[in-house]
Design a protein around this motif. Structure first.
Motif, PDB file in Angstrom:
ATOM      1  N   UNK A   1       8.826  -6.320  -2.651  1.00 43.04           N
ATOM      2  CA  UNK A   1      10.114  -7.014  -2.664  1.00 43.04           C
ATOM      3  C   UNK A   1      10.005  -8.436  -3.200  1.00 43.04           C
ATOM      4  N   UNK A   2       8.781  -8.841  -3.560  1.00 37.76           N
ATOM      5  CA  UNK A   2       8.576 -10.195  -4.071  1.00 37.76           C
ATOM      6  C   UNK A   2       8.241 -11.214  -3.008  1.00 37.76           C
ATOM      7  N   UNK A   3       8.118 -10.799  -1.754  1.00 41.03           N
ATOM      8  CA  UNK A   3       7.740 -11.726  -0.691  1.00 41.03           C
ATOM      9  C   UNK A   3       6.244 -12.021  -0.779  1.00 41.03           C
ATOM     10  N   UNK A   4       5.877 -13.280  -0.591  1.00 41.43           N
ATOM     11  CA  UNK A   4       4.481 -13.691  -0.702  1.00 41.43           C
ATOM     12  C   UNK A   4       3.641 -13.103   0.426  1.00 41.43           C
TER      13      UNK A   4
ATOM     14  N   UNK B   1       0.826  -1.209   0.000  1.00 40.04           N
ATOM     15  CA  UNK B   1       0.000   0.000   0.000  1.00 40.04           C
ATOM     16  C   UNK B   1       0.859   1.258   0.000  1.00 40.04           C
ATOM     17  N   UNK B   2       1.899   1.281   0.803  1.00 37.43           N
ATOM     18  CA  UNK B   2       2.769   2.460   0.878  1.00 37.43           C
ATOM     19  C   UNK B   2       3.463   2.729  -0.460  1.00 37.43           C
ATOM     20  N   UNK B   3       3.866   1.673  -1.146  1.00 37.60           N
ATOM     21  CA  UNK B   3       4.537   1.855  -2.441  1.00 37.60           C
ATOM     22  C   UNK B   3       3.541   2.261  -3.526  1.00 37.60           C
ATOM     23  N   UNK B   4       2.421   1.542  -3.603  1.00 42.56           N
ATOM     24  CA  UNK B   4       1.472   1.779  -4.704  1.00 42.56           C
ATOM     25  C   UNK B   4       0.662   3.052  -4.529  1.00 42.56           C
TER      26      UNK B   4
ATOM     27  N   UNK C   1       5.916   5.778  -1.666  1.00 40.04           N
ATOM     28  CA  UNK C   1       7.159   5.394  -1.004  1.00 40.04           C
ATOM     29  C   UNK C   1       8.034   4.575  -1.953  1.00 40.04           C
ATOM     30  N   UNK C   2       9.358   4.666  -1.747  1.00 38.95           N
ATOM     31  CA  UNK C   2      10.270   3.767  -2.419  1.00 38.95           C
ATOM     32  C   UNK C   2      10.320   2.435  -1.700  1.00 38.95           C
TER      33      UNK C   2
ATOM     34  N   UNK D   1      21.251  -1.612   0.126  1.00 42.17           N
ATOM     35  CA  UNK D   1      21.333  -2.598  -0.948  1.00 42.17           C
ATOM     36  C   UNK D   1      20.121  -2.483  -1.875  1.00 42.17           C
ATOM     37  N   UNK D   2      18.963  -2.191  -1.320  1.00 44.77           N
ATOM     38  CA  UNK D   2      17.776  -2.000  -2.151  1.00 44.77           C
ATOM     39  C   UNK D   2      17.953  -0.798  -3.072  1.00 44.77           C
TER      40      UNK D   2
END
Length: 234
Positions: A146-149, A103-106, A110-111, A186-187
């Motif tokens: 991040x691709x985590x389920x 939600x924060x990204x979309x 947020x990055x 790293x991200x």
């Protein structure tokens, strides 16, 4: 002030301590689950202390409390494992955390390197009603940025088959499935070269100082540390 006048503030203090204890239990269970989500070795008390940034004695005390609630299994000087009830609880906490990150990204701009710490706070604050509304708004996503389920409301989780980038042989080509969100630096480094979930990647050479990859037809050198947080499709 009379004892009667002081009673409400004392009650509020007890409520705050109860809420703090519940948050701490959530964080422990989530950390224990997350440790084995992408590899098989269970977490040790010392690793748990390092992950949570607390003293080993604090871990010992909390693990005993969780064991008394049948949420973990632990023998002295051995690793900590979740019971079935503990795993169910951990998956519900992960659901909250990862939906909030998404939600924060979309929706909030947020990055992907910024959302982990925000979600750590918000996962304890929002109501189930708001969480369900966020899930509906986002179209019931299955993975976070991040691709985590993301577990569903019943705790079911769809885990893709993956390989750590550092364990792939030269010439291996796959899609980036997951990038660990533990290190914002790293991200940022991976974002700057366009590597993230959904990226098609070829492993050219895994060397001691750096890893050579080709992404969208362009060659890049990334550090072993950055390569170590990337998982490719199996």
């Amino acid at each position: 002030m009379s004892s009667a006048e002081g009673a409400p503030s004392a009650g509020l203090g007890a409520e705050r301590r109860t809420a703090d204890a519940a948050r701490a239990a959530d964080d422990y269970l989530k950390s224990i689950y997350s440790h084995t989500e992408w590899q098989t070795e269970p977490i040790t008390p010392s690793q748990l202390a390092g992950t949570l940034g607390v003293a080993p004695s604090t871990v010992t005390e909390m693990v005993k409390k969780l064991a008394a609630r049948d949420l973990v299994v632990h023998e002295p000087y051995r690793a900590v494992r979740l019971t079935a009830a503990g795993a169910r609880h951990a998956l519900q906490v992960l659901r909250r955390h990862r939906l909030i990150e998404t939600w924060l990204v979309r929706e909030m701009g947020y990055g992907w390197e910024e959302v982990h710490d925000e979600a750590e706070v918000l996962e304890h604050a929002i109501s189930d009603r708001l969480l369900d509304a966020i899930d509906e708004r986002l179209g019931h996503p299955h993975v976070d940025p991040h691709g985590d389920a993301i577990p569903d409301a019943d705790g079911a989780i769809r885990q893709a088959a993956t390989r750590p980038l550092l364990e792939c042989e030269s010439g291996y080509t796959g899609e980036v499935i997951r990038v660990s969100d533990r290190d914002p630096e790293l991200l940022r480094a991976l974002r700057d070269v366009g590597i993230g979930p959904g990226t098609r990647l070829r492993v050219d050479l895994i060397g001691p100082p750096a890893v050579a990859v080709t992404c969208d037809g362009k060659p890049y050198l990334i550090t072993r540390e950055a390569a170590g947080v990337v998982w490719l499709s199996a």
